[in-house]
Design an enzyme around this catalytic site. Structure first.
Site, PDB file in Angstrom:
ATOM      1  N   ASN A  74      -2.178   7.531  10.862  1.00  0.00           N
ATOM      2  CA  ASN A  74      -3.097   6.600  10.180  1.00  0.00           C
ATOM      3  C   ASN A  74      -3.209   6.913   8.691  1.00  0.00           C
ATOM      4  OD1 ASN A  74      -3.748   6.536  13.109  1.00  0.00           O
ATOM      5  ND2 ASN A  74      -5.261   5.045  12.458  1.00  0.00           N
ATOM      6  N   LYS A  89       8.222  -2.909  15.982  1.00  0.00           N
ATOM      7  CA  LYS A  89       8.606  -1.548  15.549  1.00  0.00           C
ATOM      8  C   LYS A  89       9.567  -0.930  16.563  1.00  0.00           C
ATOM      9  CE  LYS A  89       6.468  -1.563  11.707  1.00  0.00           C
ATOM     10  NZ  LYS A  89       7.209  -1.626  10.450  1.00  0.00           N
ATOM     11  N   ASP A 116       9.988  -7.349  -3.171  1.00  0.00           N
ATOM     12  CA  ASP A 116       8.774  -7.715  -2.417  1.00  0.00           C
ATOM     13  C   ASP A 116       8.532  -9.210  -2.626  1.00  0.00           C
ATOM     14  OD1 ASP A 116       6.058  -5.721  -1.525  1.00  0.00           O
ATOM     15  OD2 ASP A 116       5.896  -7.916  -1.545  1.00  0.00           O
ATOM     16  N   SER A 157       5.884   3.419  13.450  1.00  0.00           N
ATOM     17  CA  SER A 157       4.451   3.603  13.675  1.00  0.00           C
ATOM     18  C   SER A 157       4.197   4.399  14.945  1.00  0.00           C
ATOM     19  CB  SER A 157       3.809   2.223  13.795  1.00  0.00           C
ATOM     20  OG  SER A 157       2.492   2.328  14.252  1.00  0.00           O
ATOM     21  N   LYS A 202       1.952  -6.465   9.226  1.00  0.00           N
ATOM     22  CA  LYS A 202       1.490  -5.244   9.894  1.00  0.00           C
ATOM     23  C   LYS A 202       0.154  -5.327  10.621  1.00  0.00           C
ATOM     24  CE  LYS A 202      -1.169  -3.371   6.090  1.00  0.00           C
ATOM     25  NZ  LYS A 202      -1.669  -2.224   5.399  1.00  0.00           N
ATOM     26  N   TYR A 223       0.831  -1.226   0.000  1.00  0.00           N
ATOM     27  CA  TYR A 223       0.000   0.000   0.000  1.00  0.00           C
ATOM     28  C   TYR A 223       0.863   1.273   0.000  1.00  0.00           C
ATOM     29  CZ  TYR A 223      -3.345   3.391   2.037  1.00  0.00           C
ATOM     30  OH  TYR A 223      -4.121   4.485   2.310  1.00  0.00           O
ATOM     31  N   ILE A 224       1.662   1.444   1.029  1.00  0.00           N
ATOM     32  CA  ILE A 224       2.426   2.699   1.123  1.00  0.00           C
ATOM     33  C   ILE A 224       3.616   2.660   0.154  1.00  0.00           C
ATOM     34  CG2 ILE A 224       3.615   4.283   2.693  1.00  0.00           C
ATOM     35  CD1 ILE A 224       2.059   2.931   5.012  1.00  0.00           C
ATOM     36  N   TYR A 237       3.318  -6.948  17.104  1.00  0.00           N
ATOM     37  CA  TYR A 237       3.590  -6.048  15.987  1.00  0.00           C
ATOM     38  C   TYR A 237       4.234  -4.747  16.485  1.00  0.00           C
ATOM     39  CZ  TYR A 237       2.915  -2.370  12.574  1.00  0.00           C
ATOM     40  OH  TYR A 237       3.134  -1.293  11.746  1.00  0.00           O
ATOM     41  N   SER A 243       0.589  -8.481  -1.432  1.00  0.00           N
ATOM     42  CA  SER A 243       0.373  -7.595  -2.591  1.00  0.00           C
ATOM     43  C   SER A 243       0.523  -8.436  -3.855  1.00  0.00           C
ATOM     44  CB  SER A 243       1.406  -6.457  -2.588  1.00  0.00           C
ATOM     45  OG  SER A 243       2.717  -6.991  -2.570  1.00  0.00           O
ATOM     46  N   GLY A 282      -7.816  -3.034  23.363  1.00  0.00           N
ATOM     47  CA  GLY A 282      -6.493  -2.505  23.024  1.00  0.00           C
ATOM     48  C   GLY A 282      -6.523  -1.139  22.347  1.00  0.00           C
TER      49      GLY A 282
HETATM   50  P1  NAD Z   1       1.471  -3.662   3.075  1.00  0.00           P
HETATM   51  O1  NAD Z   1       1.224  -4.986   3.677  1.00  0.00           O
HETATM   52  O2  NAD Z   1       0.491  -3.144   2.095  1.00  0.00           O
HETATM   53  O3  NAD Z   1       2.923  -3.607   2.408  1.00  0.00           O
HETATM   54  C1  NAD Z   1       3.999  -4.356   2.898  1.00  0.00           C
HETATM   55  C2  NAD Z   1       4.634  -5.070   1.715  1.00  0.00           C
HETATM   56  O4  NAD Z   1       5.749  -5.800   2.196  1.00  0.00           O
HETATM   57  C3  NAD Z   1       3.695  -6.075   1.048  1.00  0.00           C
HETATM   58  O5  NAD Z   1       3.704  -5.854  -0.342  1.00  0.00           O
HETATM   59  C4  NAD Z   1       4.282  -7.441   1.400  1.00  0.00           C
HETATM   60  O6  NAD Z   1       4.087  -8.379   0.345  1.00  0.00           O
HETATM   61  C5  NAD Z   1       5.745  -7.095   1.602  1.00  0.00           C
HETATM   62  N1  NAD Z   1       6.472  -7.963   2.534  1.00  0.00           N
HETATM   63  C6  NAD Z   1       6.134  -8.356   3.781  1.00  0.00           C
HETATM   64  N2  NAD Z   1       7.087  -9.133   4.293  1.00  0.00           N
HETATM   65  C7  NAD Z   1       8.070  -9.236   3.371  1.00  0.00           C
HETATM   66  C8  NAD Z   1       9.326  -9.900   3.303  1.00  0.00           C
HETATM   67  N3  NAD Z   1       9.760 -10.652   4.306  1.00  0.00           N
HETATM   68  N4  NAD Z   1      10.056  -9.772   2.190  1.00  0.00           N
HETATM   69  C9  NAD Z   1       9.636  -9.036   1.134  1.00  0.00           C
HETATM   70  N5  NAD Z   1       8.467  -8.395   1.130  1.00  0.00           N
HETATM   71  C10 NAD Z   1       7.689  -8.487   2.228  1.00  0.00           C
HETATM   72  O7  NAD Z   1       1.643  -2.643   4.296  1.00  0.00           O
HETATM   73  P2  NAD Z   1       1.697  -1.038   4.268  1.00  0.00           P
HETATM   74  O8  NAD Z   1       0.440  -0.532   4.883  1.00  0.00           O
HETATM   75  O9  NAD Z   1       2.128  -0.551   2.954  1.00  0.00           O
HETATM   76  O10 NAD Z   1       2.837  -0.819   5.354  1.00  0.00           O
HETATM   77  C11 NAD Z   1       4.174  -0.591   4.978  1.00  0.00           C
HETATM   78  C12 NAD Z   1       5.014  -0.382   6.229  1.00  0.00           C
HETATM   79  O11 NAD Z   1       4.484   0.693   6.992  1.00  0.00           O
HETATM   80  C13 NAD Z   1       5.040  -1.583   7.174  1.00  0.00           C
HETATM   81  O12 NAD Z   1       6.330  -1.680   7.719  1.00  0.00           O
HETATM   82  C14 NAD Z   1       4.044  -1.219   8.242  1.00  0.00           C
HETATM   83  O13 NAD Z   1       4.322  -1.844   9.462  1.00  0.00           O
HETATM   84  C15 NAD Z   1       4.244   0.283   8.327  1.00  0.00           C
HETATM   85  N6  NAD Z   1       3.083   1.001   8.850  1.00  0.00           N
HETATM   86  C16 NAD Z   1       1.869   0.879   8.242  1.00  0.00           C
HETATM   87  C17 NAD Z   1       0.762   1.569   8.747  1.00  0.00           C
HETATM   88  C18 NAD Z   1      -0.596   1.409   8.117  1.00  0.00           C
HETATM   89  O14 NAD Z   1      -1.588   1.750   8.778  1.00  0.00           O
HETATM   90  N7  NAD Z   1      -0.711   0.965   6.872  1.00  0.00           N
HETATM   91  C19 NAD Z   1       0.929   2.399   9.861  1.00  0.00           C
HETATM   92  C20 NAD Z   1       2.182   2.503  10.456  1.00  0.00           C
HETATM   93  C21 NAD Z   1       3.269   1.805   9.931  1.00  0.00           C
HETATM   94  C1  WQD Z   2      -8.936   3.642  13.717  1.00  0.00           C
HETATM   95  C2  WQD Z   2     -10.135   3.947  14.588  1.00  0.00           C
HETATM   96  C3  WQD Z   2     -10.963   2.055  15.842  1.00  0.00           C
HETATM   97  C4  WQD Z   2     -12.309  -0.268  12.401  1.00  0.00           C
HETATM   98  C5  WQD Z   2      -3.794   0.625  13.629  1.00  0.00           C
HETATM   99  C6  WQD Z   2      -2.586   0.019  14.284  1.00  0.00           C
HETATM  100  C7  WQD Z   2      -1.441   0.971  14.254  1.00  0.00           C
HETATM  101  C8  WQD Z   2      -1.185   1.486  12.844  1.00  0.00           C
HETATM  102  C9  WQD Z   2      -2.442   1.974  12.199  1.00  0.00           C
HETATM  103  C10 WQD Z   2       0.502   0.138  11.819  1.00  0.00           C
HETATM  104  C11 WQD Z   2     -10.053   3.265  15.962  1.00  0.00           C
HETATM  105  C12 WQD Z   2     -11.993   2.547  14.841  1.00  0.00           C
HETATM  106  C13 WQD Z   2     -11.767   0.725  13.204  1.00  0.00           C
HETATM  107  C14 WQD Z   2     -13.703  -0.493  12.444  1.00  0.00           C
HETATM  108  C15 WQD Z   2     -13.931   1.273  14.058  1.00  0.00           C
HETATM  109  N1  WQD Z   2      -0.708   0.442  11.985  1.00  0.00           N
HETATM  110  N2  WQD Z   2     -12.573   1.479  14.019  1.00  0.00           N
HETATM  111  N3  WQD Z   2     -14.468   0.295  13.268  1.00  0.00           N
HETATM  112  O1  WQD Z   2      -6.234   1.226  15.574  1.00  0.00           O
HETATM  113  O2  WQD Z   2      -5.550   3.609  15.073  1.00  0.00           O
HETATM  114  O3  WQD Z   2      -4.134   1.785  14.354  1.00  0.00           O
HETATM  115  O4  WQD Z   2      -3.461   0.984  12.301  1.00  0.00           O
HETATM  116  O5  WQD Z   2       1.467   0.544  12.396  1.00  0.00           O
HETATM  117  O6  WQD Z   2      -0.341   0.297  14.744  1.00  0.00           O
HETATM  118  O7  WQD Z   2      -2.905  -0.288  15.627  1.00  0.00           O
HETATM  119  O8  WQD Z   2      -6.272   2.130  13.191  1.00  0.00           O
HETATM  120  O9  WQD Z   2      -7.862   2.001  11.339  1.00  0.00           O
HETATM  121  O10 WQD Z   2      -7.746   0.068  12.963  1.00  0.00           O
HETATM  122  O11 WQD Z   2      -8.722   2.223  13.697  1.00  0.00           O
HETATM  123  O12 WQD Z   2     -14.674   1.948  14.793  1.00  0.00           O
HETATM  124  O13 WQD Z   2     -14.242  -1.383  11.770  1.00  0.00           O
HETATM  125  O14 WQD Z   2     -11.299   3.396  13.968  1.00  0.00           O
HETATM  126  O15 WQD Z   2     -11.581   1.735  17.043  1.00  0.00           O
HETATM  127  O16 WQD Z   2     -10.585   4.170  16.883  1.00  0.00           O
HETATM  128  P1  WQD Z   2      -5.606   2.192  14.667  1.00  0.00           P
HETATM  129  P2  WQD Z   2      -7.657   1.522  12.725  1.00  0.00           P
END
Ligand code: NAD
Ligand code: WQD
Length: 343
Positions: A180, A154, A31, A125, A85, A11-12, A150, A36, A299
């Protein structure tokens, strides 16, 4: 010079590929496609007119990692997204999370040092702050004991990077603590396409609004917040992606050895409640969001949003896209997925 993006079809990562290619960087994606598909590369190419080099390989495979650097000697910086993640899943299969997230980083750092690649941007995160005493949280807000494997990965990854830069003065790193991320590229050609049912609010809201699931469950309306629902800092994924370009540029010019590892909050600096977000989504997209209030999710923290002044000051970066436009882009992506039957 190329930037290696691990997790670049995710995604990101995919949105960051678009921003990097658009800014004139060459990109190598590594990847394992565990969350994905390589079709994402078509979307990136359709938007930018350029296709990143792609290596399907697992970052936990040290030989594969080595080969990526061997076959792309022009790599000068790395953005490390690859990780598992899902907070809930990490409680069910913690060892997988520790192995995948920690071994990937260790292999990467080893290979970077061997190949004299000294610039790293790491995806961290806001989960590291837990339930903070004061809002908004700054980078000085104390990190709290992690409540999930998880979250713990981090924290440990940040510690590993801090120790590595101490031991290897040439190495420079930035950890970006994302708040987020929401929405999709404005073209509607790439977005979030997880392999498993999404757990995050906005993708679940989109599914509920398009009638693909039952009503969105709102987890609690009895928190100590103005409307009783939780507050978060929702940032458009393209804004978040551009923070990585700013971080790469920052690392290039960074010459103070005392600041070889920097941490930045990446959010908008504004909090938005779940109910507010549902109302705004309905208004801007002129659609109903069927929802019902249910009990609190275990949580969940009640409130968190970012103080983003440090990123603004040091990286010259700040979020530009409004929550309204972010939610428009999320809906556009969902409608494209509905059309193509992909989500
Ligand atoms: P995502 O799952 O969409 O992307 C992660 C990608 O990494 C995927 O394409 C997956 O196939 C690949 N991957 C996983 N393990 C692997 C490995 N061992 N080798 C090679 N590829 C691998 O997740 P995202 O939302 O794009 O998140 C990207 C990063 O940002 C992650 O580190 C996640 O923890 C961090 N992050 C995400 C969020 C969020 O809410 N999306 C928030 C905070 C931090
Ligand atoms: C957002 C708000 C829920 C779903 C998580 C991870 C965090 C980071 C981002 C990676 C909360 C509410 C959600 C639903 C709802 N990821 N909610 N109904 O919990 O802030 O963070 O993702 O690092 O580590 O913990 O994100 O999108 O799950 O929730 O009411 O069906 O939406 O309670 O208040 P969160 P979220």
């Amino acid at each position: 010079m190329s930037v290696l993006i691990t997790g670049g079809t995710g995604y990101i990562g995919s949105h960051t590929c678009v921003e990097l290619l658009s800014a004139g960087h060459d990109v190598v994606v590594m990847d394992n496609l565990s969350n994905s598909t390589d079709k994402v590369l078509d979307g990136i190419e359709a938007i930018t007119g350029k296709r990143p080099a792609f290596v399907k390989a697992d970052c936990c495979d040290a030989n594969a990692m080595e080969q990526v650097f061997d076959s792309h000697p022009d790599i000068s910086a790395v953005i490390h997204f690859a990780a598992s993640k899902a907070v809930g899943e990490s409680q069910e299969i913690p060892l997988h999370y520790y192995r995948n997230n920690l071994v990937s980083l260790l292999n990467l750092l080893d290979a970077m040092l061997r190949h004299q690649v000294h610039q790293l941007v790491f995806s961290s995160s806001c989960t590291v702050y837990g339930e903070a005493e004061k809002q908004p949280v700054t980078e000085q807000t104390p990190v709290q004991a992690a409540t999930s494997p998880y979250g713990n990965t981090k924290q440990i990854c940040e510690e590993i990077i801090a120790d590595a830069v101490k031991a290897h003065p040439a190495l420079k790193a930035v950890a970006l603590r994302y708040f987020n991320p929401i929405g999709a590229h404005q073209s509607g050609l790439i977005g979030e396409l997880p392999m498993n049912p999404p757990q995050n609010l906005v993708p679940r809201l989109c599914l509920a609004a398009s009638g693909k699931t039952g009503p969105l469950q709102v987890f609690g309306d009895d928190y100590d917040t103005p409307d009783g629902s939780c507050i978060r800092d929702y940032i458009h994924v393209s804004d978040l992606s551009r923070a990585h370009i700013a971080a790469i540029d920052y690392l290039k010019t960074q010459s103070n050895p005392k600041q070889n590892f920097e941490i930045f909050n990446i959010g908008t600096g504004k909090g938005c409640s779940v109910l507010e977000l549902i109302r705004t989504f309905g208004a801007v997209n002129k659609t109903e969001v069927p929802h019902k209030i249910v009990g609190r999710r275990a949580g969940d923290i009640p409130v968190i949003w970012a103080d983003t002044r440090y990123a603004q000051q040091k990286l010259g970066w700040s979020a530009q896209i409004s929550i309204e436009d972010s939610l428009r882009s999320a809906w556009l992506w969902q409608m494209n997925c509905n059309k193509n039957n992909t989500k």
